[in-house]
Design an enzyme around this catalytic site. Structure first.
Site, PDB file in Angstrom:
ATOM      1  N   ARG A  29     -49.520 124.504 119.118  1.00 62.34           N
ATOM      2  CA  ARG A  29     -50.714 123.689 119.373  1.00 62.34           C
ATOM      3  C   ARG A  29     -50.372 122.201 119.452  1.00 62.34           C
ATOM      4  NH1 ARG A  29     -53.366 119.396 117.166  1.00 62.34           N
ATOM      5  NH2 ARG A  29     -52.912 120.210 115.079  1.00 62.34           N
ATOM      6  N   ASP A  30     -50.009 121.605 118.346  1.00 58.55           N
ATOM      7  CA  ASP A  30     -49.715 120.174 118.308  1.00 58.55           C
ATOM      8  C   ASP A  30     -48.477 119.845 119.134  1.00 58.55           C
ATOM      9  OD1 ASP A  30     -49.879 117.520 117.595  1.00 58.55           O
ATOM     10  OD2 ASP A  30     -49.089 117.794 115.581  1.00 58.55           O
ATOM     11  N   HIS A 222     -48.011 116.214 106.716  1.00 62.19           N
ATOM     12  CA  HIS A 222     -47.746 116.311 108.153  1.00 62.19           C
ATOM     13  C   HIS A 222     -47.117 114.986 108.584  1.00 62.19           C
ATOM     14  CE1 HIS A 222     -49.076 117.850 112.288  1.00 62.19           C
ATOM     15  NE2 HIS A 222     -48.601 116.631 112.534  1.00 62.19           N
ATOM     16  N   HIS A 224     -44.620 112.505 111.038  1.00 58.96           N
ATOM     17  CA  HIS A 224     -43.961 112.226 112.305  1.00 58.96           C
ATOM     18  C   HIS A 224     -42.731 111.377 112.026  1.00 58.96           C
ATOM     19  CE1 HIS A 224     -47.601 112.997 115.194  1.00 58.96           C
ATOM     20  NE2 HIS A 224     -47.447 113.957 114.307  1.00 58.96           N
ATOM     21  N   CYS A 255     -48.945 112.639 119.177  1.00 50.40           N
ATOM     22  CA  CYS A 255     -50.404 112.550 119.146  1.00 50.40           C
ATOM     23  C   CYS A 255     -50.865 111.898 120.432  1.00 50.40           C
ATOM     24  CB  CYS A 255     -50.882 111.735 117.942  1.00 50.40           C
ATOM     25  SG  CYS A 255     -52.684 111.536 117.902  1.00 50.40           S
ATOM     26  N   ASN A 264     -43.231 115.377 115.993  1.00 49.45           N
ATOM     27  CA  ASN A 264     -43.427 115.918 114.648  1.00 49.45           C
ATOM     28  C   ASN A 264     -42.076 116.179 113.979  1.00 49.45           C
ATOM     29  OD1 ASN A 264     -46.417 116.529 114.511  1.00 49.45           O
ATOM     30  ND2 ASN A 264     -45.900 117.603 116.394  1.00 49.45           N
TER      31      ASN A 264
END
Length: 313
Positions: A29-30, A222, A224, A255, A264
């Site tokens: 997804r991300d 989460h 980055h 993002c 990520n």
């Protein structure tokens, strides 16, 4: 040496760390959401199956955001209909609002996530809402989802720094996070959306949540890797008691609403760290590296993961 023949780091357990960490895999997804070229649904389905085969048990599959905003995920219903769900694997989906929840319920999902902001400016730019108004939008989503028996995760973005507002006070993040938990979110993922956090800041934020009577078991992180701090920040979170870490296979993603954000934390890099610290994770690193090499080939560019590049030669 191929990935499967590659060695693993020596396991040297360290006192005070969780015995096991749940990896929340966000690559499907991300990791893929802001790819400019549409990835065929068949490739996404194989990606999910390979990740499950590598031992990952939480795979964030897609999002029910409007296709206008994230065209890459316009195939959410088709993907979920074609998904070969493995026993013991969760396939959560991101849900932006009640319309998205309707789509998720129709697709038969059992676990959703919502995505909120810790800052005013990002709420306006990402959600077209004020900081307070976003909670009015999310409360009925969480309430309905829980009433339908779904688990709900809350993502909170810009927890450490915002490109428009600068450093975000820990107390401000805690206030926003507690509202999501009070609605009924079972877990809160603290996002370093632009990758500016440092280890002291991570420890401080988790400590501030604790002082506000939020148990660390409800928190995930989460990170980055914009400034190369994602792994260091992960270890700081582990030392503070966090036992769920978000990561993206091969380091895919960023993002789409924060231009300064880079990829990520790579799942392979995380697994290498956990293995070296003697923390159980359940992942076959060789199979995961092979999966990321395969996905990089589908996307037409090499993986940014250091571990993938070290082991895939």
């Amino acid at each position: 040496m191929g990935a499967r023949e590659a060695g693993l780091p020596e396991r040297v357990p360290v006192d005070g760390l969780p015995p096991r960490v749940t990896i929340w895999e966000v690559g499907p997804r991300d990791g893929l959401q802001n790819e400019s070229a549409v990835v065929p649904v068949e490739v996404k389905l194989e990606f999910l199956d390979r990740l499950a085969g590598a031992g990952l048990t939480t795979l964030e599959a897609t999002s029910f955001v409007h296709p206008k905003w994230v065209p890459q995920l316009a195939d959410a219903e088709q993907l979920l209909a074609g998904l070969d769900r493995r026993e013991g694997v969760r396939y959560p989906v991101l849900v932006p609002n009640e319309r998205g929840l309707d789509r998720a319920l129709n697709a038969g999902v059992g676990h959703i996530a919502i995505f909120a902001s810790a800052t005013e400016t990002f709420a306006q730019r990402n959600l077209n809402s004020t900081l307070d108004e976003q909670f009015a939008m999310f409360e009925p989503v969480v309430t309905r989802a829980r009433a339908e028996g779904l688990e709900v995760r809350g993502y909170l973005s810009m927890c450490f720094g915002d490109p428009w507002e600068g450093v975000v006070p820990a107390e401000q993040v805690v206030r926003a996070g507690k509202r999501l938990l009070d609605f009924g979110c079972s877990q809160l993922s603290l996002g370093d959306t632009i990758g500016v956090a440092t280890t002291g800041q991570v420890a401080k934020l988790i400590e501030t949540f604790g002082k506000s009577e939020v148990d660390v078991s409800a928190l995930a992180v989460h990170f980055h890797d914009t400034y190369g701090q994602a792994l260091a920040n992960t270890e700081a979170a582990l030392r503070a008691g966090v036992s769920t870490v978000d990561a993206s296979a091969g380091g895919l993603g960023g993002c789409p609403y924060a231009e300064s954000a880079t990829g990520n934390l790579a799942t392979e890099d995380l697994v290498w760290l956990l293995e070296g610290l003697g923390i159980d994770h359940g992942v076959d690193l060789g199979a995961l590296v092979e999966t990321s090499v395969w996905m990089a080939g589908q996307l037409g560019r090499p993986s940014p993961s250091r571990v993938v590049n070290a082991l895939a030669g």
